[in-house]
Design an enzyme around this catalytic site. Structure first.
Site, mmCIF file in Angstrom:
data_model
loop_
_atom_site.group_PDB
_atom_site.id
_atom_site.type_symbol
_atom_site.label_atom_id
_atom_site.label_comp_id
_atom_site.label_asym_id
_atom_site.label_seq_id
_atom_site.Cartn_x
_atom_site.Cartn_y
_atom_site.Cartn_z
ATOM 1 N N ASP A 71 0.712 -0.878 -0.008
ATOM 2 C CA ASP A 71 -0.041 -0.098 -0.083
ATOM 3 C C ASP A 71 0.864 1.281 0.003
ATOM 4 O OD1 ASP A 71 -3.156 0.623 0.262
ATOM 5 O OD2 ASP A 71 -1.823 2.180 1.461
HETATM 6 N N1 LIG Z 1 2.722 3.200 -12.480
HETATM 7 C C1 LIG Z 1 2.707 3.921 -11.366
HETATM 8 N N2 LIG Z 1 1.969 3.815 -10.462
HETATM 9 C C2 LIG Z 1 2.081 4.425 -9.261
HETATM 10 C C3 LIG Z 1 3.051 5.301 -9.006
HETATM 11 N N3 LIG Z 1 2.922 5.827 -7.923
HETATM 12 C C4 LIG Z 1 1.943 5.335 -7.166
HETATM 13 N N4 LIG Z 1 1.366 4.393 -8.066
HETATM 14 C C5 LIG Z 1 0.447 3.594 -7.837
HETATM 15 C C6 LIG Z 1 0.553 2.211 -6.982
HETATM 16 C C7 LIG Z 1 -0.708 1.822 -6.593
HETATM 17 O O1 LIG Z 1 -1.453 1.027 -7.703
HETATM 18 C C8 LIG Z 1 -1.360 3.005 -6.280
HETATM 19 C C9 LIG Z 1 -1.492 3.348 -4.796
HETATM 20 O O2 LIG Z 1 -2.815 2.729 -4.342
HETATM 21 P P1 LIG Z 1 -2.875 1.695 -3.356
HETATM 22 O O3 LIG Z 1 -1.583 1.203 -2.692
HETATM 23 O O4 LIG Z 1 -4.222 1.610 -2.807
HETATM 24 O O5 LIG Z 1 -2.898 0.278 -4.392
HETATM 25 P P2 LIG Z 1 -4.188 -0.064 -5.376
HETATM 26 O O6 LIG Z 1 -5.395 0.455 -4.885
HETATM 27 O O7 LIG Z 1 -3.730 0.454 -6.755
HETATM 28 O O8 LIG Z 1 -3.804 -1.681 -5.346
HETATM 29 P P3 LIG Z 1 -4.181 -2.596 -4.287
HETATM 30 O O9 LIG Z 1 -4.839 -1.946 -3.027
HETATM 31 O O10 LIG Z 1 -2.810 -3.245 -4.148
HETATM 32 O O11 LIG Z 1 -5.157 -3.609 -4.906
HETATM 33 O O12 LIG Z 1 -0.758 3.978 -6.737
HETATM 34 C C10 LIG Z 1 3.906 5.685 -10.217
HETATM 35 O O13 LIG Z 1 4.959 6.466 -10.135
HETATM 36 N N5 LIG Z 1 3.715 4.734 -11.216
#
Ligand SMILES: Nc1nc2c(ncn2[C@H]2C[C@H](O)[C@@H](COP(=O)(O)OP(=O)(O)OP(=O)(O)O)O2)c(=O)[nH]1
Length: 194
Positions: A71
């Protein structure tokens, strides 16, 4: 024994694939809003709690398998920002970030049979340069909706790099996964070649 990535994040999946890790993906079923509400003002604790909750939840459904949870949490001058709701919200976020420093905290956890076995937290500081409204709209013309999945409204591996004067911290932490400590933990458990 299988390694599972408990994440819907495309970048977390890509980072593990590029490192040659063998794993499969499963979406976690976690009430993130409830956990967020109990961690007001503590980004490190929140990022870790969410990473652990994702890993633990999936691990209870796959006996014996190792599960990775991750996260990322971002704050600017003490105010936490979630992912943008829509393009206008993304523009508002970027206008607020203009000229300010963002702290990005990324946590990663390993769980097995519902037990948390390892974790790592790291943070980075990203210094936004002054952003004009014209620049923000042109940036979003190019990057929306791809950055709608990114908590800081940027992809550092893409045009996001044009937002900053300076960045302090680990590249992988910024992308959303403290990869080098995680790879060490996987090696220690025989989950990838040493
Ligand atoms: N491609 C890319 N993604 C980034 C960057 N910085 C942050 N992120 C993305 C990574 C994570 O997918 C998102 C942060 O949100 P979370 O940690 O809540 O994860 P997310 O909801 O995407 O997936 P999850 O909760 O693990 O199922 O932001 C970056 O520089 N490049």
């Amino acid at each position: 024994m299988t390694l599972i990535l408990a994440s819907s994040s495309a970048i977390r999946r890509a980072l593990l694939e590029q490192a040659g890790v063998s794993f499969r993906v499963e979406r976690p079923d976690v009430d993130e809003a409830r956990i967020e509400a109990t961690h007001a003002g503590h980004d490190f604790e929140l990022a870790l709690s969410l990473a652990e909750a994702k890993a633990a939840e999936v691990s209870t459904r796959h006996s014996g398998d190792w599960v990775i949870g991750g996260d990322s949490v971002v704050s600017v001058e003490g105010r936490r920002f979630m992912k943008p709701r829509d393009r206008d919200d993304a523009a508002d976020h970027l206008l607020h970030f203009s000229g300010k420093a963002m702290r990005l905290v990324s946590a990663v956890a390993l769980a097995r049979n519902g037990e948390l076995e390892w974790n790592h937290i790291s943070d980075a500081v990203l210094h936004f340069r002054p952003l004009s409204e014209e620049f923000i709209q042109a940036y979003l013309d190019a990057e929306w909706p791809d950055v709608s999945y990114c908590v800081g409204v940027f992809r550092m591996e893409g045009l996001g790099v044009t937002l900053f004067d300076e960045v302090e911290g680990d590249h992988f932490t910024i992308l959303g996964l403290p990869l080098l400590p995680l790879l060490g933990a996987l090696r220690e458990r025989g989950l990838m070649a040493s």
